[in-house]
Every structure is written in structure tokens, then in C-alpha cells.
Scaffold this motif. Structure first.
Motif, PDB file in Angstrom:
ATOM      1  N   SER A 173       0.811  -1.230   0.000  1.00  0.00           N
ATOM      2  CA  SER A 173       0.000   0.000   0.000  1.00  0.00           C
ATOM      3  C   SER A 173       0.840   1.273   0.000  1.00  0.00           C
ATOM      4  N   GLU A 174       1.890   1.270  -0.798  1.00  0.00           N
ATOM      5  CA  GLU A 174       2.749   2.457  -0.849  1.00  0.00           C
ATOM      6  C   GLU A 174       2.040   3.670  -1.432  1.00  0.00           C
ATOM      7  N   ALA A 175       0.972   3.440  -2.210  1.00  0.00           N
ATOM      8  CA  ALA A 175       0.223   4.561  -2.767  1.00  0.00           C
ATOM      9  C   ALA A 175      -0.487   5.376  -1.694  1.00  0.00           C
ATOM     10  N   GLN A 176      -0.672   4.815  -0.514  1.00  0.00           N
ATOM     11  CA  GLN A 176      -1.378   5.525   0.548  1.00  0.00           C
ATOM     12  C   GLN A 176      -0.466   6.408   1.390  1.00  0.00           C
ATOM     13  N   ILE A 177       0.823   6.303   1.191  1.00  0.00           N
ATOM     14  CA  ILE A 177       1.752   7.079   2.008  1.00  0.00           C
ATOM     15  C   ILE A 177       1.663   8.568   1.667  1.00  0.00           C
ATOM     16  N   THR A 178       1.588   9.399   2.693  1.00  0.00           N
ATOM     17  CA  THR A 178       1.577  10.851   2.517  1.00  0.00           C
ATOM     18  C   THR A 178       2.237  11.510   3.725  1.00  0.00           C
ATOM     19  N   ARG A 179       2.990  12.561   3.488  1.00  0.00           N
ATOM     20  CA  ARG A 179       3.623  13.300   4.588  1.00  0.00           C
ATOM     21  C   ARG A 179       2.588  14.031   5.434  1.00  0.00           C
ATOM     22  N   LEU A 180       1.371  14.177   4.923  1.00  0.00           N
ATOM     23  CA  LEU A 180       0.317  14.843   5.675  1.00  0.00           C
ATOM     24  C   LEU A 180      -0.168  14.004   6.855  1.00  0.00           C
ATOM     25  N   ASP A 181       0.176  12.724   6.877  1.00  0.00           N
ATOM     26  CA  ASP A 181      -0.312  11.842   7.928  1.00  0.00           C
ATOM     27  C   ASP A 181       0.711  10.730   8.175  1.00  0.00           C
ATOM     28  N   ALA A 229       6.953  -9.649   2.579  1.00  0.00           N
ATOM     29  CA  ALA A 229       5.809 -10.505   2.903  1.00  0.00           C
ATOM     30  C   ALA A 229       4.718 -10.382   1.844  1.00  0.00           C
ATOM     31  N   SER A 230       4.487  -9.168   1.358  1.00  0.00           N
ATOM     32  CA  SER A 230       3.500  -8.966   0.304  1.00  0.00           C
ATOM     33  C   SER A 230       3.899  -9.710  -0.961  1.00  0.00           C
ATOM     34  N   ALA A 231       5.182  -9.677  -1.291  1.00  0.00           N
ATOM     35  CA  ALA A 231       5.656 -10.337  -2.504  1.00  0.00           C
ATOM     36  C   ALA A 231       5.403 -11.843  -2.458  1.00  0.00           C
ATOM     37  N   GLN A 232       5.504 -12.445  -1.296  1.00  0.00           N
ATOM     38  CA  GLN A 232       5.242 -13.877  -1.180  1.00  0.00           C
ATOM     39  C   GLN A 232       3.781 -14.200  -1.499  1.00  0.00           C
ATOM     40  N   VAL A 233       2.870 -13.401  -0.961  1.00  0.00           N
ATOM     41  CA  VAL A 233       1.443 -13.594  -1.252  1.00  0.00           C
ATOM     42  C   VAL A 233       1.166 -13.350  -2.730  1.00  0.00           C
ATOM     43  N   GLN A 234       1.749 -12.296  -3.275  1.00  0.00           N
ATOM     44  CA  GLN A 234       1.533 -11.952  -4.680  1.00  0.00           C
ATOM     45  C   GLN A 234       1.989 -13.065  -5.610  1.00  0.00           C
ATOM     46  N   ALA A 235       3.113 -13.692  -5.286  1.00  0.00           N
ATOM     47  CA  ALA A 235       3.618 -14.767  -6.139  1.00  0.00           C
ATOM     48  C   ALA A 235       2.629 -15.923  -6.203  1.00  0.00           C
ATOM     49  N   TRP A 252       4.268   0.309   7.107  1.00  0.00           N
ATOM     50  CA  TRP A 252       5.106   0.041   5.939  1.00  0.00           C
ATOM     51  C   TRP A 252       6.540  -0.248   6.388  1.00  0.00           C
ATOM     52  N   SER A 253       7.136  -1.248   5.783  1.00  0.00           N
ATOM     53  CA  SER A 253       8.544  -1.567   6.022  1.00  0.00           C
ATOM     54  C   SER A 253       9.016  -2.455   4.882  1.00  0.00           C
ATOM     55  N   GLN A 254      10.297  -2.629   4.770  1.00  0.00           N
ATOM     56  CA  GLN A 254      10.816  -3.535   3.747  1.00  0.00           C
ATOM     57  C   GLN A 254      10.438  -4.980   4.052  1.00  0.00           C
ATOM     58  N   ARG A 255      10.240  -5.290   5.339  1.00  0.00           N
ATOM     59  CA  ARG A 255       9.731  -6.625   5.690  1.00  0.00           C
ATOM     60  C   ARG A 255       8.304  -6.798   5.162  1.00  0.00           C
ATOM     61  N   LYS A 256       7.481  -5.740   5.264  1.00  0.00           N
ATOM     62  CA  LYS A 256       6.117  -5.791   4.725  1.00  0.00           C
ATOM     63  C   LYS A 256       6.146  -5.990   3.211  1.00  0.00           C
ATOM     64  N   GLU A 271      10.299  -5.275  -5.881  1.00  0.00           N
ATOM     65  CA  GLU A 271      10.149  -6.590  -5.256  1.00  0.00           C
ATOM     66  C   GLU A 271       8.712  -7.093  -5.327  1.00  0.00           C
ATOM     67  N   GLU A 272       7.742  -6.175  -5.383  1.00  0.00           N
ATOM     68  CA  GLU A 272       6.324  -6.550  -5.464  1.00  0.00           C
ATOM     69  C   GLU A 272       5.813  -6.537  -6.898  1.00  0.00           C
ATOM     70  N   ASN A 273       6.618  -6.088  -7.810  1.00  0.00           N
ATOM     71  CA  ASN A 273       6.151  -5.881  -9.176  1.00  0.00           C
ATOM     72  C   ASN A 273       6.985  -6.673 -10.178  1.00  0.00           C
ATOM     73  N   GLU A 274       8.040  -6.059 -10.717  1.00  0.00           N
ATOM     74  CA  GLU A 274       8.842  -6.750 -11.718  1.00  0.00           C
ATOM     75  C   GLU A 274       9.429  -8.056 -11.203  1.00  0.00           C
ATOM     76  N   CYS A 275       9.873  -8.071  -9.935  1.00  0.00           N
ATOM     77  CA  CYS A 275      10.532  -9.277  -9.420  1.00  0.00           C
ATOM     78  C   CYS A 275       9.551 -10.433  -9.273  1.00  0.00           C
ATOM     79  N   VAL A 276       8.320 -10.147  -8.866  1.00  0.00           N
ATOM     80  CA  VAL A 276       7.289 -11.188  -8.784  1.00  0.00           C
ATOM     81  C   VAL A 276       6.990 -11.731 -10.181  1.00  0.00           C
TER      82      VAL A 276
END
Length: 336
Positions: free
Chosen positions: A210-218, A232-238, A225-229, A264-269
Motif C-alpha cells: 500500500s505504498e500509494a497511501q503514504i503521505t507526509r500529511l499523515d 511478505a507482500s511479494a510472497q502472497v503476490q507470487a 510500511w517496512s521492507q519486511r512488509k 520486489e512486489e512488481n517486476e521481481c514477482v
């Protein structure tokens, strides 16, 4: 997460914050932005994290009774059409509250949806006579747009594993007038095994970090969010992507998308799938709207990726677009 048509947006008070006083983005995320967004786009992309975004919406032909009357009902709002696509519009952030509470939203004639979410359906090009799989369907904005493209004909199988999201999906599709869709409360990773080579087209808008939801306003927007997240998302996506490929007919089209920028969640999957299967090939996607986007990567972190990934598109976050990634794949017919 999948189904990010209606991501949280800042309140008017948040939107008026002075950018210099805002908390910085996480260093790892800012490094990601610099790594995947080409220099000509970086200033605009970084600026998009300090202000509220424009509101994008579409008219819904499955409910709309009178287009002229609908446009008249919206006349008090500063509506601007989006070039290249019919019945898609944008508004400045200050108009979000008025639009959200508009009667056209309540009766399903109008749906607030990010332009990148619509692009995933435009890339898929579902047709009225086809059988289509939406493998991670909630909250249903893409499902409803597919039904509109299909004129409520053919059949859509919409799969969602989370019970609360499943019932939100069901309510949204009813409100939006979708009648050609059957809903399944099921783990999408099982579908390819249960119904192999059944569907003409498959959309997998995969759960993501959910990187699209990140905003400096909040700062809460990156609390989880973390690189571990990301990993983990990439495993489910695969697992979901392998299922989607198995469920697709030879000759059919699969669109894989996320609201993440991380390779890691896109091209690599996708690269893992493509190196294990020679019956799938990335291809250019229809692109009717002039969206700010760059080609997919064919190299990341010192690793060479499948050359066909150049046909993927990473949509740049701007004042009116969310971060997004999509890739269209074609499944070869036997002997082709």
C-alpha cells in the motif's frame, strides 16, 4: 492492499499544512522513490506527498439514467474532463467533501475511483461475451468498471478472501448496478487449481504494501510500511499470480497490478513467474489516457530481469495520480 480505489485522503485541515513543517518520509521509502522514478519526474513525485490529491471520478453507465441531467447536477463543482477517456473527470481537493456527499454517489451513478485503478481495467479490455476472473476484487470499483465495459453481459467471477471486505464488495456491486458477477469468499491462490484454463481474461490487483497511501500529511500512513512488509507482500503476490496464470485460457490476457512502487512486489514477482513458464509473455497495454508513467524495469538490485517487463508501466505519483504498477500478459496457445 488490493482495491485501493478510495484510499484515505487528508482532511482539509491536513491539506493546508505547511510543507516545511511536515514530517519527512521514511528514509527507505524516499530512497525507493529516487531509485525507481526517473529524475525528470522526481520533483513532481516528491511534491505529491505534501498536498492533498485531486479527486478523480467516473460516471457509471450501469446506473446513470440521464447523462445531461447528471452533468447539470455537477455544474456547481469545478469539474474537468480527463483527456482521452469518456465520462472520467477530476476535481480539486477542496471539492472532495461536496462530491462524496453528492446524491449521484449515493445512488451509484457516479463512482470516486483513482485513475490508475481504471487503467488496470483499460489494460485488460474485458469484452461482453467473455468469462472474466477478478482475483482480489474488494472493494469492487474495478469489478464494476469491468461490468460496465461488458455492458453487464458475459460473466465475472469476483474472488475475495476476507469476510468483511467480501460483504463490502457485495454491497458496492449492488449499489453500482452490477448484475453479471458471481462472488466467491475464497483464497485466490486456490482458484487456478480448481478451475484451470477457464477464463478469457484475469485481473489480479494484488494485495500489496500500500505504498500509494503514504503521505507526509499523515505519518500514520506509513506506520505499517517496512521492507519486511514489502517482502511478505511479494510472497502472497507470487502465489496469487501463479493461480491467476493457471486459471487463464490459452490465448487469454492477464493483467497484474499493485498500488506499490517497489520492484520486489512488481517486476521481481513477474520475473519469477516468467522464468518458470514459457507460455506467458508481457505485451503493451492499451493506454487511452495520458497518464504519467514510465516503463517497467529490466534490472534491479544487480539482477537482470525478463526483457519483456519493459512493456509494464509504473504510474508516477503526482497531484492527481497515485503510485501504481501494471503489466499485461498474454498466454500463448499451444503450438504458437
Amino acid at each position: 492492499m488490493a482495491g485501493h480505489e478510495n484510499n484515505r485522503h487528508p482532511s482539509p485541515a491536513e491539506a493546508t499544512a505547511v510543507p516545511d513543517s511536515l514530517p519527512p518520509l521514511p528514509p527507505a521509502f524516499e530512497a525507493l522513490l529516487h531509485a525507481v522514478i526517473p529524475p525528470p519526474w522526481q520533483a513532481q513525485a516528491l511534491a505529491s506527498y505534501t498536498t492533498a490529491k485531486d479527486v478523480v471520478f467516473r460516471l457509471n453507465p450501469l446506473r446513470l439514467q440521464d447523462r445531461a441531467a447528471a452533468m447539470q447536477a455537477l455544474a456547481a463543482l469545478p469539474v474537468q474532463p480527463v483527456p482521452g477517456v469518456s465520462d472520467v473527470f477530476r476535481l480539486p481537493p477542496r471539492a472532495r467533501t461536496a462530491l462524496t456527499h453528492h446524491s449521484l454517489v449515493a445512488d451509484g451513478s457516479l463512482y470516486i475511483q483513482g485513475i490508475a485503478s481504471m487503467a488496470a481495467v483499460w489494460a485488460l479490455q474485458p469484452q461482453p461475451h467473455e468469462e472474466v476472473l477478478d482475483l482480489a476484487a474488494a472493494p469492487g470499483g474495478k469489478t464494476a468498471l469491468m461490468a460496465a465495459c461488458m455492458d453487464n453481459r458475459g460473466r465475472i467471477a469476483a474472488v475475495e478472501p476476507v469476510r468483511a471486505r467480501f460483504f463490502r464488495l457485495k454491497a458496492n456491486l449492488q449499489r453500482l448496478g452490477v448484475r453479471n458477477t458471481q462472488l466467491y469468499l475464497k483464497d485466490g491462490r486456490q482458484v487456478g487449481r480448481l478451475v484451470p484454463q477457464r477464463f478469457d481474461r484475469v485481473l489480479l490487483d494484488a494485495p500489496c504494501s500500500s505504498e500509494a497511501q503514504i503521505t507526509r500529511l499523515d505519518p500514520r500512513s506509513w506506520a505499517h510500511w517496512s521492507q519486511r512488509k514489502v517482502r511478505a507482500s511479494a510472497q502472497v503476490q507470487a502465489g496469487l499470480l501463479a493461480s491467476a496464470a493457471d486459471a487463464l485460457k490459452p490465448g487469454g490476457v492477464l493483467v497484474y497490478s499493485t498500488c506499490s512502487l517497489s520492484p520486489e512486489e512488481n517486476e521481481c514477482v513477474l520475473d519469477v513467474l516468467l522464468r518458470h513458464r514459457d507460455d506467458l509473455q508481457p505485451e503493451p497495454a492499451p493506454w487511452p489516457c495520458p497518464l504519467p508513467a514510465v516503463p517497467g524495469l529490466t534490472e534491479w538490485a544487480g539482477q537482470t530481469l525478463h526483457p519483456g517487463l519493459v512493456h509494464a508501466r509504473r504510474i508516477i505519483p503526482t497531484e492527481w495520480t497515485d503510485a501504481f504498477f501494471l503489466c499485461r500478459l498474454r498466454k500463448r496457445s499451444p503450438g504458437s
